[in-house]
Each structure stands twice: as C-alpha cells, then as structure tokens.
Design a protein around this motif. Sequence first.
Motif, PDB file in Angstrom:
ATOM      1  N   LEU A   1       0.836  -1.197   0.000  1.00  0.00           N
ATOM      2  CA  LEU A   1       0.000   0.000   0.000  1.00  0.00           C
ATOM      3  C   LEU A   1       0.870   1.246   0.000  1.00  0.00           C
ATOM      4  O   LEU A   1       0.604   2.203  -0.737  1.00  0.00           O
ATOM      5  CB  LEU A   1      -0.902   0.007   1.239  1.00  0.00           C
ATOM      6  N   LYS A   2       1.905   1.239   0.801  1.00  0.00           N
ATOM      7  CA  LYS A   2       2.780   2.409   0.865  1.00  0.00           C
ATOM      8  C   LYS A   2       3.468   2.650  -0.479  1.00  0.00           C
ATOM      9  O   LYS A   2       3.554   3.798  -0.941  1.00  0.00           O
ATOM     10  CB  LYS A   2       3.818   2.238   1.975  1.00  0.00           C
ATOM     11  N   LEU A   3       3.925   1.593  -1.111  1.00  0.00           N
ATOM     12  CA  LEU A   3       4.558   1.743  -2.429  1.00  0.00           C
ATOM     13  C   LEU A   3       3.565   2.293  -3.452  1.00  0.00           C
ATOM     14  O   LEU A   3       3.905   3.158  -4.275  1.00  0.00           O
ATOM     15  CB  LEU A   3       5.108   0.392  -2.909  1.00  0.00           C
ATOM     16  N   TYR A   4       2.331   1.805  -3.388  1.00  0.00           N
ATOM     17  CA  TYR A   4       1.284   2.284  -4.306  1.00  0.00           C
ATOM     18  C   TYR A   4       1.024   3.770  -4.091  1.00  0.00           C
ATOM     19  O   TYR A   4       0.927   4.548  -5.048  1.00  0.00           O
ATOM     20  CB  TYR A   4       0.009   1.478  -4.086  1.00  0.00           C
ATOM     21  N   LEU A   5       0.908   4.185  -2.837  1.00  0.00           N
ATOM     22  CA  LEU A   5       0.626   5.582  -2.540  1.00  0.00           C
ATOM     23  C   LEU A   5       1.799   6.484  -2.892  1.00  0.00           C
ATOM     24  O   LEU A   5       1.610   7.611  -3.371  1.00  0.00           O
ATOM     25  CB  LEU A   5       0.272   5.737  -1.060  1.00  0.00           C
ATOM     26  N   GLU A   6       3.001   5.996  -2.670  1.00  0.00           N
ATOM     27  CA  GLU A   6       4.173   6.788  -3.043  1.00  0.00           C
ATOM     28  C   GLU A   6       4.215   7.009  -4.550  1.00  0.00           C
ATOM     29  O   GLU A   6       4.593   8.088  -5.029  1.00  0.00           O
ATOM     30  CB  GLU A   6       5.455   6.097  -2.578  1.00  0.00           C
TER      31      GLU A   6
ATOM     32  N   GLY B   1       2.803  10.475  -4.078  1.00  0.00           N
ATOM     33  CA  GLY B   1       4.084  11.065  -3.693  1.00  0.00           C
ATOM     34  C   GLY B   1       4.525  10.650  -2.295  1.00  0.00           C
ATOM     35  O   GLY B   1       3.705  10.329  -1.431  1.00  0.00           O
ATOM     36  N   SER B   2       5.841  10.681  -2.081  1.00  0.00           N
ATOM     37  CA  SER B   2       6.415  10.229  -0.810  1.00  0.00           C
ATOM     38  C   SER B   2       6.017  11.118   0.354  1.00  0.00           C
ATOM     39  O   SER B   2       5.725  10.636   1.452  1.00  0.00           O
ATOM     40  CB  SER B   2       7.947  10.173  -0.915  1.00  0.00           C
TER      41      SER B   2
ATOM     42  N   HIS C   1      11.079   7.960  12.618  1.00  0.00           N
ATOM     43  CA  HIS C   1      11.810   6.796  12.118  1.00  0.00           C
ATOM     44  C   HIS C   1      10.901   5.605  11.869  1.00  0.00           C
ATOM     45  O   HIS C   1      11.373   4.505  11.605  1.00  0.00           O
ATOM     46  CB  HIS C   1      12.921   6.412  13.111  1.00  0.00           C
ATOM     47  N   ASN C   2       9.589   5.799  11.992  1.00  0.00           N
ATOM     48  CA  ASN C   2       8.691   4.694  11.717  1.00  0.00           C
ATOM     49  C   ASN C   2       8.591   4.498  10.210  1.00  0.00           C
ATOM     50  O   ASN C   2       7.908   5.222   9.514  1.00  0.00           O
ATOM     51  CB  ASN C   2       7.310   4.976  12.303  1.00  0.00           C
ATOM     52  N   ARG C   3       9.298   3.504   9.713  1.00  0.00           N
ATOM     53  CA  ARG C   3       9.447   3.336   8.265  1.00  0.00           C
ATOM     54  C   ARG C   3       8.486   2.324   7.675  1.00  0.00           C
ATOM     55  O   ARG C   3       8.420   2.153   6.477  1.00  0.00           O
ATOM     56  CB  ARG C   3      10.885   2.920   7.957  1.00  0.00           C
ATOM     57  N   TRP C   4       7.785   1.585   8.514  1.00  0.00           N
ATOM     58  CA  TRP C   4       6.804   0.592   8.039  1.00  0.00           C
ATOM     59  C   TRP C   4       7.418  -0.385   7.049  1.00  0.00           C
ATOM     60  O   TRP C   4       6.838  -0.701   6.031  1.00  0.00           O
ATOM     61  CB  TRP C   4       5.597   1.285   7.419  1.00  0.00           C
ATOM     62  N   LYS C   5       8.612  -0.850   7.369  1.00  0.00           N
ATOM     63  CA  LYS C   5       9.265  -1.795   6.448  1.00  0.00           C
ATOM     64  C   LYS C   5       8.670  -3.180   6.600  1.00  0.00           C
ATOM     65  O   LYS C   5       8.221  -3.529   7.667  1.00  0.00           O
ATOM     66  CB  LYS C   5      10.754  -1.819   6.720  1.00  0.00           C
TER      67      LYS C   5
END
Length: 443
Positions: free
Chosen positions: A297-302, A306-307, A439-443
């Motif tokens: 989801l994060k990759l899709y939104l980025e 945008g980031s 620093h919460n990167r949601w990796k």
Amino acid sequence: MDVSKTTKLPVKEFEEENPCPEVVPANNHDRIKICFCTDLDKSVLLNNFEKRNWVSVNSEDDWNFYWAGTNTCRNIFSVDSGYRMHDNQIINHFPNHYELSRKDLLVKNIKRYRKDLERDGNLLAEKTDSVAGGTRYIHLDFVPTTFVLPADYNMFVEEYRKNPQSTWIMKPCGKSQGTGIFLINKLSKLKKWSREARNAFNPQITKESYVISRYIDNPLLIGGKKFDMRLYVLVTSFRPLKAYMFKLGFCRFCTVKYDTSVTELDNMYVHLTNVSVQKHGGEYNTLHGGKWSVQNLKLYLEGTRGSEITEKLFGNINWLIVHSLRAVAPVMATDRHCFECYGYDIIIDNTLKPWLVEVNASPSLTSTTVNDRILKYKLIDNILSVVLPPDGVPDVRWNKIPNPEALGNFELLIDEELAAQDDGNSNKDKSKGSAFSAHNRWK
C-alpha cells in the motif's frame, strides 16, 4: 477457565495448595521449564510455544504464560475467584481491555479525553467550523461522529437532521467480525429496525446497545474497491504508556466494487471489509484472501500521491493510535502481569485522511493464506520476544525494556517513561521516546 477450585478458598490457602513453580537461574546445562496455557487451538501460537520448548498445561495447573480468551481473563481477574498471579506469570489481556475495544466505551473515552484537554486549555483540543454544521476538532478528529443507542437517540436525530442525505452505519457494541452491522440513510429505517428488534431502545428489556456512526462514504479506492487496514499495536503498559507498532500490517479488500447507490446499501460485500464476511462472496480469492501488505500500500501511494503525502498519512495514523491509547490510559486497570496486542481497523478516505473504525482486543489468529500464516507467526514470535526478559522466563519484576534486536518487526510507537527521561536533554534523540517517531518506516 474453570475457577471452581479457587472460589472456595481464601487467597492464602489457595497459594499454599497451588504454588506456582519457583523459577531459579539456570546454569549452562539446565533449561528452565516454562508452562503455558491457551484457550486457542491456533498453530501460530502453538508452534511458537513449542519452538521455545514450553510445556502445555491445563488452566487448573501451574502456568507461567497464558494466552487467554477475554472470558478467561475476566474470570482470572474477578474478585470472586480469589486468584492471585505470581511474579512468574503473565497473561495477554489487561483486566478491563474492553475500555478500548468495546465500541461504545471507545467513543465515550475519546469524548472524555477531548473534553479534559479542552478544559485544560490544551491546544490539541482546538476546534474549527465544520462543513456539515457545528464545530469539529482540528487535531483529534479521527473518529467518525458517533452516538450510542438507545442512550443518545435524541442527539443522533438532531445531528441527522442537519444533513438528512447522509449515510450512517449501525454496529452492536459487543460483537465483532461484521455481525449485526447494517447501513441506513433514512430515519424511518432506524425506527423500523427499532420496532423489529423487540424494543431495542428499551434498556429494561434488552442489554445490547449499538453505536451509530457517520459512514465514511468517500473511502480511498484501489481497483474500484473499498479496503481498510488491520494494524497490530502491542501495549506493555498504560501508566506510563508504552506501545509498539507491528510493521507488517495488511489491507483487507471488499470483493465487489464500491457503489454508493441505494440499491447496494444492503450489500455487505460492497461495504464491509471483514474477511469473515467477504470469504462467503462468490468473488473471494482464496489465494491472496483479498489482502494486501501495508508495504505494498505504501509503495502504491508513493507512486500515485508522492512520498511526502504518504509519509504524512502514516504519521497521522501513528497520531490517532497514540491518542486513542492516551484516551483510555486513565481508566485502564494497568497490571504488571499483563500485555495486550490490539488489532486496529483504520479506513483511509480519498483525501488520505485516516479514520479509526474500531479496535479489537482479540484480533483473529486464523490464517486464510500462506502469507497470512507467516505474518501471524512472526507477530506472535515478536510479541513473546518483547514481553519476556532476555532469558525467556516470565518475570513481572523485569523493566520491560527489550534489546533493539528483540523487537523484530515491532517499532516503538510511544514510551512516556523514556520521553520523560529525555525531556529537556537536547543531546539525546527525542524521537526514541516520541509518540510520533519520524523513524517509523513501516518496512
């Protein structure tokens, strides 16, 4: 849990008859025997316990670790049971965990939290004019307008008449997995339901209450379908508040494309993301289970928004989780024997504003896909690593500050004790104790 043995004995006598095993430091060759008990026959739990060479015992036996259902927790902490936990026993629920997970109590606690901040003149309680009329909180507007029925019926009617074209969603306060949920867009439909529910608005006849919330009718869609996020939050203490975010959450998609027409108002495959509902639909895919990782989801939104906007969204999600926890902290019976893994359900609207839908005290550990099983196995493994001391032996005297490597896929969300230590010291990294870590990167 059968507490019949304990109800007949005073506390002291119970302790003498059923001593919890004394745990002593092990030498290089001996292993300490850890006894576990669980109400759930779930492989992700049992495999984790067996991996640690723990021994399964019954609830009436001596145990060190109990992964319990909420009813068992209620019995254990009942004054009538006479049960006293020892220093080498921990359990996976706080005594009144429901202050956060019951829909009516969650709303009540958040409303009280806002009022307390407002009374103290805290800037977090700032308000502004609302588009729908009245005012809204600028910073703490993360829960849809909600009323508890039958108690707030007149207030709901007053709010409804401000915008009679709006849609509302009804949920029974004490149920989960989509049970008993329906949508209304006319006051007459609510009145009809009230009559058919055998005097549902008469508290003398029925104990079950409902919450009615303004329906988020502009959800963010992906592939034309509505979805929500299931995020796991581990709380090890409420006073001081200490919580961790599990970075491997997931999204749950509806199987039918979103449609706001009146004809689809009763189609739960359009509106409810619960897997317990969607798995019965003809379009349900057993391979991926209608789920998408938070990372995807994060990759899709980025890629689409945008980031910077994506980072702001996830920061706002952290914000609402932290303040929901702060809202219940004053009333939560915090206990050093307890921890809790809450399942947060969050919907994102098409303006990328997150909304807290509900919080689950016993998020499902049933695996619907291979990836689901891997994720939940890691979740339990990481929880055990965080709540147990480095030697793996339950001990409530431990300060519950795990080594960084023990966090696994968890990341510190808030630690009020650490934040207090860091307060005023500009040479320290304040983000470590911050509720809203950059620093919460949601990796």
